[in-house]
Structures are given as C-alpha cells and as structure tokens.
Design a protein around this motif. Structure first.
Motif, short mmCIF file in Angstrom:
data_model
loop_
_atom_site.label_atom_id
_atom_site.label_comp_id
_atom_site.label_asym_id
_atom_site.label_seq_id
_atom_site.Cartn_x
_atom_site.Cartn_y
_atom_site.Cartn_z
N GLY A 119 6.27 -8.31 3.58
CA GLY A 119 5.59 -8.47 2.31
C GLY A 119 5.61 -7.25 1.43
N VAL A 120 5.20 -7.46 0.18
CA VAL A 120 5.22 -6.39 -0.81
C VAL A 120 4.15 -5.34 -0.53
N ALA A 121 3.24 -5.65 0.40
CA ALA A 121 2.18 -4.69 0.75
C ALA A 121 2.75 -3.40 1.31
N ALA A 122 3.99 -3.45 1.84
CA ALA A 122 4.60 -2.24 2.40
C ALA A 122 5.25 -1.36 1.35
N LEU A 123 5.27 -1.80 0.10
CA LEU A 123 6.00 -1.08 -0.94
C LEU A 123 5.44 0.31 -1.18
N ARG A 124 4.14 0.42 -1.34
CA ARG A 124 3.55 1.73 -1.64
C ARG A 124 3.81 2.72 -0.50
N ALA A 125 3.70 2.26 0.74
CA ALA A 125 3.94 3.15 1.87
C ALA A 125 5.40 3.60 1.93
#
Length: 368
Positions: free
Chosen positions: A82-88
């Motif tokens: 998911g896009v939740a990993a983008l910031r990391a």
C-alpha cells in the motif's frame, strides 16, 4: 572479512519479510537484522524479536519511518503493502539508505519522486519483485539504448481458467488460491485481476526509464520465465528460475551472486512452457491501469492506487462482486485526476490525493 550488511525490514511478519529472514538465516556472515517493523501483527513481531533480540522493533504504520531512518541500518527492505509505505521509503532514501523495494504502490503513486532520488534501479533502489529483479539480471552490463523492448511474464492468477460468465460469482476464497505463488491477500487479489502486472509495467517505466511502448506483458502460466529482454539485433535474453521469492530477495539484499536456499532449476526435467497474449476480456482491470498510466496523469495514478486498495478490501469482505473492481479503479483514477493540483505532485500532495479519493469512495453515495 567485510562487515555484514545491516538490514531493516518493514513488513517483517508478512510473506516477503519472512522469506527475507530465511535469506538472513542462510547468509549470517553477510546480513545482520537491526530493525523489524510490522503494521498490525503484534504476536508475529514478538516472535521475531525473540529470535533477533538485538534488533529494534516497532508496530504500526507511523513507526515505519523511524525504522527506515535508523542510523544503524545500511539497507531497508520495504515489504509493507500500500501507499502507506511511501513516506518511509522516501525518508530512507533521503537519509542515504539503500532500499530493496517489494512494494508496488510506492512506484505506482510516486515513481517520479523515487526516480528523482535514485535515478532508477541500481544499488540504491533494488527491485525485489521477481519480474523486475529478473529484468535487472538480464540488463546487467547492457546498454539500454540497445534494448528494443522488455517483457514481464504473468501467471494469470487464481481465476485464469474460470469461465468468463462465472467471474461475477467467484468468492474471495477462490481468488486467494494462487496457482504458483504464496503471497499476501492484497497482492494475490491483484494477481487475480492482473492489476499487479499492470502495476509492474508502471514500475518498469520508472525503474528503467523505458517508454510504455517498449514494455510488454506475456501470459506464461508456468511462472518459470520471469522476464525477457529483446535487443535491437533480435537476440532475446531471459531469466529463468523455479518460482521461489527467496532468490530475487537474496539478489536484491546482497546485490550479487551467492548460494541460495531457493530450489535449483531442473533442466533435465521434461516440461512445456506456454506463452501468449493477455485476454483483456478476462482482465479489464489490467487495461484500466495501463490506460491510466499511458495518459501520463500522475494524480490519476494515485487515485487508481487508492481505489484498488479499497476495492480489494470490499471484495474480501463480500461487499462487491469481483467484476466491480474495474469500475472502482476507473472512478478512483477520475477522482485523482481532478484532485491533482500540480503536474508532478510532491509527497504531501500525493498523500492528500490518496486521502481525498478514499474519502470520496467510502461515502454512502459511493458505496451504494
């Protein structure tokens, strides 16, 4: 002796994370785990922490960025979906880490940002997907100007033999029964719709700077050939291996060759390999993703990615039939295109577009 690579794993309790730890166990002198993160699986993370007691651990999506920038880590494996990993992922790259990327949505939603930071596939951005890893192995030492086209292979997923007229009635349990690979639920459903393969075309575009016209997808149910590269002289180079994710994971982590726990390819075995075109009647989602990607609208791609996550969740809960997923992708792409404020959205705008599309698609009117 060279010091071991210090590894942080985001998504340590998932399928890729656990197979990566198999590689670590097989390469104890070359890999050392310094950080382990998971989104929700507290018990699974506790079990891994007992095995790797010196590793820093954290739970929840908000903790991933801290692990990704851990000063003790040299390499970050991004294996959370998911896009939740983008910031990391971006934080790790900005902190000077190398990233082994096993997340499709990061490049789908923000490939322009990742390419800006890394220049594409290489030591700093290491593709873990079997197809992209295979492409990299075929391209080592080659001049991209001599490449006419590349091809990714597609198994067809769990529903490849279901009659077209029966697709509206397939159950989540059926769609989750992949014939070749053992993966998480999201990517397994994306395999059944072939969204994952269309995403891989987008990833290939950003990883290698290839125009979409030079990227093909070939139906190959045996999953033995993982990628092919055709050169301008007509020669074709292919990467073959038994379907086992530990092989591409190890290549990405070590960035060279080493004995692997994966099974060896048995070329004495009699076998037949099939290749063919993708049937877009069976896989309308594949066509929607590629149409959106080729439009060049980056906001639309963010919206489509958000819609796909929601659509998969709703299908798994039994709220929509399998054949409704394509329509939700179209709606997400349209919403993302209209929500976009700039031609090349930066990180905060991408996250805002993602949130806006999710909110629009979860209103009572959108759900109805």
């Amino acid at each position: 002796m060279t010091a071991p690579i210090r590894l942080a794993i985001l998504g340590a309790t998932g399928s890729i994370g656990r197979q990566a730890l198999d590689v670590v166990r097989a390469q104890p002198e070359r890999l050392r785990v310094v950080a382990l993160g998971a989104n929700r699986n507290v018990d699974g993370l506790r079990e891994l922490a007992a095995e790797f007691p010196t590793a820093r651990t954290a739970i929840g999506p908000n903790a991933l960025t801290a692990l990704a920038t851990d000063p003790d880590a040299d390499l970050v494996l991004v294996a959370t979906p998911g896009v939740a990993a983008l910031r990391a992922t971006i934080a790790a790259l900005e902190a000077g880490k190398c990233v082994a990327l096993a997340n499709k949505e990061v490049l789908v939603a923000a490939g322009h940002l990742i390419r800006r930071l890394t220049g594409g596939a290489g030591e700093r951005l290491r593709p873990v997907d079997s197809e992209h890893n295979a492409l990299w192995q075929c391209l080592v030492g080659e001049d991209l100007d001599t490449v006419r086209r590349v091809a990714l292979t597609a198994s067809g997923g769990a529903l490849r033999d279901v009659p077209l007229e029966a697709l509206p009635g397939v159950t989540p349990q059926h769609a989750l029964h992949h014939p070749t690979w053992k993966m998480g639920q999201k990517v397994t459903i994306d395999s059944a719709t072939l969204v994952n393969k269309a995403y891989e075309v987008v990833e290939t575009h950003w990883l290698y700077g290839l125009d979409y016209e030079r990227i093909d997808v070939v139906y190959h149910p045996e999953s033995v050939v993982h990628a092919l590269v055709e050169y301008v002289d007509g020669s074709v180079k292919a990467q073959l291996a038994e379907p086992d994710m530990r092989l591409p994971i190890q290549y990405a982590l070590l960035w060279d060759r080493a004995p692997s726990p994966a099974p060896r390819f048995d070329w004495s075995a009699e076998r037949t390999l099939h290749f063919g075109e993708i049937d877009v009647r069976r896989y309308p989602c594949f066509a929607v993703v590629l149409e959106t990607a080729r439009s060049g609208d980056l906001g639309a791609m963010v919206g489509l990615s958000a819609a796909d996550e929601l659509a998969v969740e709703r299908f798994l809960r039994g709220e929509i039939p399998f054949t409704d997923i394509a329509d939700l992708l179209r709606r997400g792409a349209d919403l993302g295109a209209h929500a976009k404020q700039s031609r090349e959205p930066e990180l905060d705008e991408i996250i805002a577009i993602d949130a806006s599309v999710r909110a629009s698609l979860t209103t009572p009117a959108a759900v109805a």
